[in-house]
Write a protein that holds these residues in place. Sequence first.
Motif, PDB file in Angstrom:
ATOM      1  N   HIS A  19       0.798 -55.607  42.795  1.00  0.00           N
ATOM      2  CA  HIS A  19       1.418 -54.462  43.412  1.00  0.00           C
ATOM      3  C   HIS A  19       1.817 -53.407  42.383  1.00  0.00           C
ATOM      4  N   LEU A  20       2.829 -53.793  41.742  1.00  0.00           N
ATOM      5  CA  LEU A  20       3.543 -52.710  40.885  1.00  0.00           C
ATOM      6  C   LEU A  20       2.394 -52.234  39.299  1.00  0.00           C
ATOM      7  N   PRO A  21       1.913 -53.300  38.741  1.00  0.00           N
ATOM      8  CA  PRO A  21       0.983 -53.026  37.911  1.00  0.00           C
ATOM      9  C   PRO A  21      -0.414 -52.130  38.325  1.00  0.00           C
ATOM     10  N   GLU A  22      -0.806 -52.488  39.288  1.00  0.00           N
ATOM     11  CA  GLU A  22      -2.039 -51.917  40.123  1.00  0.00           C
ATOM     12  C   GLU A  22      -1.698 -50.438  40.215  1.00  0.00           C
ATOM     13  N   TYR A  23      -0.649 -50.345  40.911  1.00  0.00           N
ATOM     14  CA  TYR A  23       0.100 -48.878  41.246  1.00  0.00           C
ATOM     15  C   TYR A  23       0.155 -48.005  40.087  1.00  0.00           C
ATOM     16  N   ALA A  24       0.596 -48.697  39.081  1.00  0.00           N
ATOM     17  CA  ALA A  24       1.004 -48.202  37.893  1.00  0.00           C
ATOM     18  C   ALA A  24      -0.046 -47.844  37.109  1.00  0.00           C
ATOM     19  N   GLY A  25      -1.266 -48.513  37.189  1.00  0.00           N
ATOM     20  CA  GLY A  25      -2.433 -48.254  36.485  1.00  0.00           C
ATOM     21  C   GLY A  25      -3.553 -47.160  37.194  1.00  0.00           C
ATOM     22  N   ASN A  26      -2.810 -46.776  38.492  1.00  0.00           N
ATOM     23  CA  ASN A  26      -3.675 -45.918  39.138  1.00  0.00           C
ATOM     24  C   ASN A  26      -3.210 -44.410  38.997  1.00  0.00           C
ATOM     25  N   ARG A  27      -3.977 -43.583  38.440  1.00  0.00           N
ATOM     26  CA  ARG A  27      -3.440 -42.228  38.056  1.00  0.00           C
ATOM     27  C   ARG A  27      -3.228 -41.342  39.330  1.00  0.00           C
ATOM     28  N   ASP A  28      -3.435 -41.734  40.472  1.00  0.00           N
ATOM     29  CA  ASP A  28      -3.317 -40.961  41.868  1.00  0.00           C
ATOM     30  C   ASP A  28      -1.979 -41.268  42.279  1.00  0.00           C
ATOM     31  N   VAL A  29      -1.135 -42.211  41.693  1.00  0.00           N
ATOM     32  CA  VAL A  29      -0.073 -42.734  42.537  1.00  0.00           C
ATOM     33  C   VAL A  29       1.307 -42.786  41.299  1.00  0.00           C
ATOM     34  N   CYS A  35      12.261 -51.958  45.950  1.00  0.00           N
ATOM     35  CA  CYS A  35      13.591 -52.559  46.800  1.00  0.00           C
ATOM     36  C   CYS A  35      13.559 -54.071  46.985  1.00  0.00           C
ATOM     37  N   ASP A  36      14.461 -54.636  46.740  1.00  0.00           N
ATOM     38  CA  ASP A  36      14.670 -56.116  46.865  1.00  0.00           C
ATOM     39  C   ASP A  36      16.186 -56.427  47.124  1.00  0.00           C
ATOM     40  N   ILE A  37      16.231 -57.750  47.823  1.00  0.00           N
ATOM     41  CA  ILE A  37      17.517 -58.192  48.352  1.00  0.00           C
ATOM     42  C   ILE A  37      18.292 -58.546  47.179  1.00  0.00           C
ATOM     43  N   VAL A  38      17.662 -58.957  46.155  1.00  0.00           N
ATOM     44  CA  VAL A  38      18.356 -59.499  44.626  1.00  0.00           C
ATOM     45  C   VAL A  38      18.676 -58.085  43.978  1.00  0.00           C
ATOM     46  N   GLU A  39      19.914 -57.472  43.998  1.00  0.00           N
ATOM     47  CA  GLU A  39      20.116 -56.339  43.291  1.00  0.00           C
ATOM     48  C   GLU A  39      19.789 -56.137  41.846  1.00  0.00           C
ATOM     49  N   GLU A  40      19.756 -57.091  41.290  1.00  0.00           N
ATOM     50  CA  GLU A  40      19.527 -57.176  39.900  1.00  0.00           C
ATOM     51  C   GLU A  40      17.755 -57.192  39.677  1.00  0.00           C
ATOM     52  N   ARG A  41      17.152 -57.850  40.639  1.00  0.00           N
ATOM     53  CA  ARG A  41      15.683 -57.819  40.483  1.00  0.00           C
ATOM     54  C   ARG A  41      15.124 -56.346  40.849  1.00  0.00           C
ATOM     55  N   ALA A  42      15.869 -55.735  41.774  1.00  0.00           N
ATOM     56  CA  ALA A  42      15.500 -54.615  42.127  1.00  0.00           C
ATOM     57  C   ALA A  42      15.877 -53.437  41.081  1.00  0.00           C
ATOM     58  N   LYS A  43      17.045 -53.583  40.376  1.00  0.00           N
ATOM     59  CA  LYS A  43      17.405 -52.580  39.295  1.00  0.00           C
ATOM     60  C   LYS A  43      16.287 -52.886  38.213  1.00  0.00           C
ATOM     61  N   LYS A  44      16.026 -54.210  37.720  1.00  0.00           N
ATOM     62  CA  LYS A  44      15.334 -54.414  36.455  1.00  0.00           C
ATOM     63  C   LYS A  44      13.894 -53.670  36.997  1.00  0.00           C
ATOM     64  N   LYS A  48      11.734 -50.490  34.834  1.00  0.00           N
ATOM     65  CA  LYS A  48      10.491 -50.593  34.296  1.00  0.00           C
ATOM     66  C   LYS A  48       9.733 -49.474  34.794  1.00  0.00           C
ATOM     67  N   TYR A  49       9.433 -49.333  35.995  1.00  0.00           N
ATOM     68  CA  TYR A  49       8.597 -48.279  36.363  1.00  0.00           C
ATOM     69  C   TYR A  49       9.381 -46.900  36.798  1.00  0.00           C
ATOM     70  N   GLY A  50      10.195 -46.677  36.361  1.00  0.00           N
ATOM     71  CA  GLY A  50      10.840 -45.228  36.459  1.00  0.00           C
ATOM     72  C   GLY A  50      11.385 -44.885  37.887  1.00  0.00           C
ATOM     73  N   ALA A  51      11.540 -45.891  38.693  1.00  0.00           N
ATOM     74  CA  ALA A  51      11.641 -45.756  40.199  1.00  0.00           C
ATOM     75  C   ALA A  51      13.257 -45.768  40.661  1.00  0.00           C
ATOM     76  N   GLU A  52      13.471 -45.516  41.815  1.00  0.00           N
ATOM     77  CA  GLU A  52      14.874 -45.752  42.522  1.00  0.00           C
ATOM     78  C   GLU A  52      14.958 -46.856  42.995  1.00  0.00           C
ATOM     79  N   ALA A  53      16.202 -47.452  42.725  1.00  0.00           N
ATOM     80  CA  ALA A  53      16.137 -48.980  43.088  1.00  0.00           C
ATOM     81  C   ALA A  53      16.973 -49.015  44.510  1.00  0.00           C
ATOM     82  N   TYR A  54      16.598 -49.827  45.427  1.00  0.00           N
ATOM     83  CA  TYR A  54      17.206 -50.014  46.565  1.00  0.00           C
ATOM     84  C   TYR A  54      17.387 -51.328  46.923  1.00  0.00           C
ATOM     85  N   THR A  55      18.534 -52.095  47.918  1.00  0.00           N
ATOM     86  CA  THR A  55      18.589 -53.200  48.327  1.00  0.00           C
ATOM     87  C   THR A  55      18.255 -53.453  49.657  1.00  0.00           C
TER      88      THR A  55
END
Length: 341
Positions: A19-29, A35-44, A48-55
């Motif tokens: 999902h993430l690499p394919e969204y990142a590779g789509n210029r219309d997105v 969001c991830d319940i593991v906070e560290e995973r969400a933040k990381k 990487k994708y310049g997004a806002e992190a949520y738990t």
Amino acid sequence: MSTLKVGVIGCGSIAQHRHLPEYAGNRDVEIVAVCDIVEERAKKTAEKYGAEAYTSYKELLSNHEVEAVSVCTPNYLHAPISIAALNAGKHVLCEKPMATSSEEAESMIAAAEKNGRKLMIAHNQRFVPSHQKAKELIEKGEAGKIYSFRSAFGHGGPEGWSADGKDSWFFKKDEAFIGAMGDLGVHKTDLLRYILGEEFVEVGAFVETSAKENADVDDTAVCVLKTESGTIGTLAASWSYVSKEDNSTIIYGEKAILRLEDDPVHSLVAQYATGEVVRYELGGIQTNEDGGQSNSHVIDQFTASVLEDKEPPVSGSEGMKSLQVVLGALKSNESKTIVKL
């Protein structure tokens, strides 16, 4: 065309590899939230994708900037999160199996209709070139009447792929609800419905846990399926294929046998009754082996359906029909009877 602002809920393996690499590779997105319940995973992931992190997915859904979400969570959360997202006015791409019951699936479809939003299920096998070519050949009558088929999807198990390894939710019944049959088998029920162009009406199945000591879900399943026109065949789904992944389908017709993803070089081999053999090199299927994550086309199809306001190629009702075959297989195994779908 405007840019689609997306959020990804669940930052485990399927999100990281597809999902993430394919969204990142789509210029219309633009990926704006993860969001991830593991906070560290969400933040990381957010970094990487310049997004806002949520738990909390509820907090992500209250972000008005987010127009569409991918639901990449354990199976038992697919329906509740998808429904909450649709009710929050977001378009939804949900991983498979879409839900853990027909009732849940129906509620998801109803929420999409009520809110006028797109709901797509991430069945990527329809977009594999060999599968599309086989459908085209069958529709053109190249194979004649279809008599039978066999399809298998198996690998060594999700522990080599899941973000949590051996401790993965994939092995826990309360989170996964179903094992190899939901992880892999539902892909093949969807593929067979797509290629054959008809629905299944009956299913018989053996569903076992034989390979995984740490699992309370199935790891090996074999089903016998019958279509409305009387074509019969088998579907095997397994986490016990230890050396090499099998993702093959063979269609036996009156005029030809079509071998899909069965030959290491040619993704489709058509063996005609006349003795002629046609080999197609169409590019391989997506695989989890050797980091071979080519574009699954799911993200691009979903994005296009939202931006161009058209029906997604794998709608909620399509996802539900593929899920119902799997639910029928579980029922058949429990009742030791052939189940009418």
